[in-house]
Design a protein around this motif. Structure first.
Motif, PDB file in Angstrom:
ATOM      1  N   ILE A 119       0.869  -1.175   0.000  1.00  0.00           N
ATOM      2  CA  ILE A 119       0.000   0.000   0.000  1.00  0.00           C
ATOM      3  C   ILE A 119       0.906   1.223   0.000  1.00  0.00           C
ATOM      4  O   ILE A 119       1.801   1.358   0.852  1.00  0.00           O
ATOM      5  N   TYR A 120       0.682   2.102  -0.985  1.00  0.00           N
ATOM      6  CA  TYR A 120       1.411   3.365  -1.081  1.00  0.00           C
ATOM      7  C   TYR A 120       0.432   4.515  -0.841  1.00  0.00           C
ATOM      8  O   TYR A 120      -0.765   4.403  -1.142  1.00  0.00           O
ATOM      9  N   LEU A 121       0.958   5.620  -0.350  1.00  0.00           N
ATOM     10  CA  LEU A 121       0.163   6.841  -0.184  1.00  0.00           C
ATOM     11  C   LEU A 121       0.820   7.967  -0.968  1.00  0.00           C
ATOM     12  O   LEU A 121       2.008   8.253  -0.787  1.00  0.00           O
ATOM     13  N   TYR A 122       0.020   8.594  -1.854  1.00  0.00           N
ATOM     14  CA  TYR A 122       0.481   9.784  -2.573  1.00  0.00           C
ATOM     15  C   TYR A 122      -0.117  10.998  -1.881  1.00  0.00           C
ATOM     16  O   TYR A 122      -1.337  11.172  -1.843  1.00  0.00           O
ATOM     17  N   ASP A 184      -5.631  12.848  -1.051  1.00  0.00           N
ATOM     18  CA  ASP A 184      -4.825  11.634  -0.868  1.00  0.00           C
ATOM     19  C   ASP A 184      -5.156  10.613  -1.951  1.00  0.00           C
ATOM     20  O   ASP A 184      -6.323  10.484  -2.373  1.00  0.00           O
ATOM     21  N   ARG A 185      -4.137   9.877  -2.366  1.00  0.00           N
ATOM     22  CA  ARG A 185      -4.343   8.746  -3.263  1.00  0.00           C
ATOM     23  C   ARG A 185      -3.679   7.519  -2.646  1.00  0.00           C
ATOM     24  O   ARG A 185      -2.485   7.512  -2.372  1.00  0.00           O
ATOM     25  N   TRP A 186      -4.484   6.498  -2.400  1.00  0.00           N
ATOM     26  CA  TRP A 186      -3.998   5.252  -1.817  1.00  0.00           C
ATOM     27  C   TRP A 186      -3.895   4.208  -2.919  1.00  0.00           C
ATOM     28  O   TRP A 186      -4.872   3.896  -3.594  1.00  0.00           O
ATOM     29  N   LEU A 187      -2.704   3.670  -3.091  1.00  0.00           N
ATOM     30  CA  LEU A 187      -2.459   2.660  -4.119  1.00  0.00           C
ATOM     31  C   LEU A 187      -2.205   1.310  -3.457  1.00  0.00           C
ATOM     32  O   LEU A 187      -1.259   1.154  -2.690  1.00  0.00           O
ATOM     33  N   LEU A 188      -3.081   0.339  -3.724  1.00  0.00           N
ATOM     34  CA  LEU A 188      -2.889  -1.040  -3.283  1.00  0.00           C
ATOM     35  C   LEU A 188      -2.470  -1.843  -4.505  1.00  0.00           C
ATOM     36  O   LEU A 188      -3.107  -1.737  -5.566  1.00  0.00           O
ATOM     37  N   CYS A 189      -1.422  -2.646  -4.396  1.00  0.00           N
ATOM     38  CA  CYS A 189      -0.953  -3.374  -5.576  1.00  0.00           C
ATOM     39  C   CYS A 189      -0.246  -4.665  -5.184  1.00  0.00           C
ATOM     40  O   CYS A 189       0.297  -4.781  -4.083  1.00  0.00           O
ATOM     41  N   SER A 190      -0.268  -5.637  -6.097  1.00  0.00           N
ATOM     42  CA  SER A 190       0.514  -6.854  -5.915  1.00  0.00           C
ATOM     43  C   SER A 190       1.950  -6.577  -6.340  1.00  0.00           C
ATOM     44  O   SER A 190       2.250  -5.526  -6.935  1.00  0.00           O
ATOM     45  N   ASP A 191       2.849  -7.525  -6.035  1.00  0.00           N
ATOM     46  CA  ASP A 191       4.250  -7.287  -6.379  1.00  0.00           C
ATOM     47  C   ASP A 191       4.495  -7.374  -7.876  1.00  0.00           C
ATOM     48  O   ASP A 191       5.602  -7.078  -8.342  1.00  0.00           O
ATOM     49  N   ARG A 207       1.403  12.237 -10.382  1.00  0.00           N
ATOM     50  CA  ARG A 207       1.485  13.680 -10.616  1.00  0.00           C
ATOM     51  C   ARG A 207       0.655  14.137 -11.817  1.00  0.00           C
ATOM     52  O   ARG A 207       0.305  15.308 -11.915  1.00  0.00           O
ATOM     53  N   MET A 208       0.367  13.228 -12.722  1.00  0.00           N
ATOM     54  CA  MET A 208      -0.375  13.604 -13.922  1.00  0.00           C
ATOM     55  C   MET A 208      -1.803  14.006 -13.607  1.00  0.00           C
ATOM     56  O   MET A 208      -2.470  14.657 -14.425  1.00  0.00           O
ATOM     57  N   GLY A 209      -2.308  13.609 -12.432  1.00  0.00           N
ATOM     58  CA  GLY A 209      -3.624  14.049 -11.988  1.00  0.00           C
ATOM     59  C   GLY A 209      -4.795  13.455 -12.733  1.00  0.00           C
ATOM     60  O   GLY A 209      -5.903  14.011 -12.704  1.00  0.00           O
ATOM     61  N   MET A 210      -4.593  12.348 -13.406  1.00  0.00           N
ATOM     62  CA  MET A 210      -5.690  11.709 -14.127  1.00  0.00           C
ATOM     63  C   MET A 210      -6.618  10.994 -13.142  1.00  0.00           C
ATOM     64  O   MET A 210      -6.257  10.743 -11.992  1.00  0.00           O
ATOM     65  N   ALA A 211      -7.806  10.637 -13.603  1.00  0.00           N
ATOM     66  CA  ALA A 211      -8.759   9.896 -12.779  1.00  0.00           C
ATOM     67  C   ALA A 211      -8.164   8.542 -12.394  1.00  0.00           C
ATOM     68  O   ALA A 211      -7.265   8.031 -13.078  1.00  0.00           O
ATOM     69  N   PRO A 212      -8.638   7.941 -11.299  1.00  0.00           N
ATOM     70  CA  PRO A 212      -8.060   6.664 -10.853  1.00  0.00           C
ATOM     71  C   PRO A 212      -8.009   5.593 -11.930  1.00  0.00           C
ATOM     72  O   PRO A 212      -7.032   4.846 -12.022  1.00  0.00           O
ATOM     73  N   ILE A 234      -4.020  -3.802  -9.392  1.00  0.00           N
ATOM     74  CA  ILE A 234      -3.948  -2.425  -8.898  1.00  0.00           C
ATOM     75  C   ILE A 234      -5.328  -2.002  -8.418  1.00  0.00           C
ATOM     76  O   ILE A 234      -6.324  -2.171  -9.127  1.00  0.00           O
ATOM     77  N   VAL A 235      -5.397  -1.460  -7.214  1.00  0.00           N
ATOM     78  CA  VAL A 235      -6.603  -0.800  -6.709  1.00  0.00           C
ATOM     79  C   VAL A 235      -6.174   0.594  -6.282  1.00  0.00           C
ATOM     80  O   VAL A 235      -5.281   0.744  -5.431  1.00  0.00           O
ATOM     81  N   LEU A 236      -6.760   1.611  -6.891  1.00  0.00           N
ATOM     82  CA  LEU A 236      -6.382   3.002  -6.610  1.00  0.00           C
ATOM     83  C   LEU A 236      -7.576   3.747  -6.031  1.00  0.00           C
ATOM     84  O   LEU A 236      -8.667   3.743  -6.614  1.00  0.00           O
TER      85      LEU A 236
END
Length: 429
Positions: A119-122, A184-191, A207-212, A234-236
């Motif tokens: 899980i990443y946080l932007y 905030d943007r939360w990115l859940l992803c597999s390896d 940074r491109m600011g596009m929709a999820p 990917i789940v954004l």
């Protein structure tokens, strides 16, 4: 309270594997990624069981404590389901799955995590990894044995130390709560994503600011362009922000999207194909959960491997240096079979070697000073000598010197005159 934001979920088999063992879920309040392990059948079943066991958690919660308790209970129940599945179907023994989940409760994210999905946080124009990988190489990183960059390419990077599986009825999830804020943007992803696309490229996509949905497509394309050796899920999730909330039916992707839920494919003996060795290995498990005592054995093996690699590197360098030294010696020996005529201060000299130098290294030595003065040579011969005259051999160099000597003699007037003929006399008789 229903979470206000937008989200997207996407899953792809990748370019190597023949089936998708990942699963993903994007709902109103719940967001999950599960990466299955256990071969062609087991991985599919494990990640599907995890998603469908957590799916009822997609509802509003009165407090973060309630959400945490529900998440832990669902994970424990899922572990029990995996144990029963392996008991009912012995061919599934060893199945398991990673699990990374977020439940949104008001302005908080309730996070549960086990395995090496991430899980990443932007936030504030920066991407931060929120979860820690439960892997062998992460323990090496934590202990200072290797760097994070070395961990990305370590041969043991897929060895899992903690996972939701049929071996543990009481799984230990990392559970914590974080405050969220609009944007905030939360990115859940597999390896399959994190193992190919690094944080710098994830940041550029955010940074491109596009929709999820479009951002997820961008990240998936990067993974595919990078070879995608594993399934990519990917789940954004975007909190508030500029994009409208997507309401309606939750999105389920990957193996959990199979309408038959946890249908087990028939077990078939693999058919080898020497033309496609990658495809033959595609059904092998992408992860391995070792017994606890196996850790020290792996660490010791890693030490031996590092030592072998170090000695191999030293031996390789010695071989390269020896080859360079031999090449330099051979090249120098060749130069000493060459000759040329040149100038030394004010006289003509025969040199052994070649006219070129390598930095401060001179590739020629004076062999014989001819005592022919440059000043005594005709101008055209003096210029040739100063520019040097290449000779094919030492005897050729001596022949060149002889011609130069003749020229010098003509200039100095020392050319011997021809012998005069005898004067005729009258015949006395």
């Amino acid at each position: 309270m229903v979470f206000e934001g937008s989200s997207a979920a996407i899953s792809h088999t990748g370019k190597v594997r023949s089936n998708n063992q990942d699963s993903g879920y994007s709902g109103a309040n719940l967001f999950v990624v599960a990466d299955g392990m256990g071969g062609h059948a087991g991985g599919d079943v494990a990640s599907s069981i995890a998603i469908h066991r957590l799916e009822p958690l997609d509802q509003p919660y009165a407090s973060v404590e309630d959400a945490q308790a529900s998440l832990q209970a669902a994970a424990t129940t899922a572990a029990g389901d995996l144990i029963r599945a392996a008991k009912d179907r012995p061919e599934l023994a060893g199945l398991g799955t990673t699990l990374s989940a977020i439940i949104m409760v008001d302005d908080y994210a309730v996070i549960g995590h086990i395995g090496d999905s991430r899980i990443y946080l932007y936030r504030d124009d920066a991407v931060t990894q929120i979860t820690a990988d439960h892997t062998f190489v992460q323990r090496l990183v934590d202990s200072g044995r290797i760097t994070p960059e070395e961990a990305r390419y370590h041969p043991r990077r897929s060895v899992l130390m903690r996972v939701l599986s049929d071996m543990d009825a009481d799984p230990e999830l990392d559970m914590f709560v974080m405050h969220t804020q609009p944007g905030d943007r939360w990115l859940l992803c597999s390896d399959g994503l994190s193992g190919v696309v690094d944080e710098d490229h994830i940041l550029k996509a955010m940074r491109m600011g596009m929709a999820p949905g479009r951002t997820s497509d961008n990240l998936l394309k990067q993974a595919l362009d990078g070879g995608a050796p594993d399934n990519v899920t990917i789940v954004l999730v975007e909190v508030g922000g500029q994009h409208a909330m997507h309401s309606g039916t939750p999105t389920i992707v990957g193996s959990a999207s199979n309408p038959s839920n946890v249908t087990v494919p028939p077990v078939r003996a693999p058919r080898g194909n020497w033309l496609h060795p990658v495809r033959q290995a595609a059904n092998e498990p992408s992860h391995f959960e070792p017994a606890p005592e196996y850790l020290e054995e792996l660490i010791e093996e890693d030490r031996r491997r590092a030592k072998r690699r170090r000695w191999g590197w030293i031996a390789g360098m010695l071989v390269v240096l020896a080859m360079l030294a031999f090449a330099a010696f051979a090249a120098y020996s060749w130069t000493q079979t060459r000759y040329f005529v040149g100038a030394d201060d004010d006289s003509v000299v025969i040199y052994q070697g070649v006219q070129q130098n390598i930095g401060p290294i001179t590739l020629s030595t004076p062999l014989r000073d001819t005592d022919i003065l440059l000043a005594n040579l005709p101008p055209y011969q003096r210029d040739s000598v100063e520019r040097t005259i290449t000779a094919r051999s030492f005897s050729d160099a001596e022949a060149i010197v002889s011609r130069l000597q003749a020229g010098a003699d003509r200039v100095t007037g020392e050319t011997p005159l021809p012998t005069p003929l005898p004067t005729p006399t009258e015949d006395a008789g």
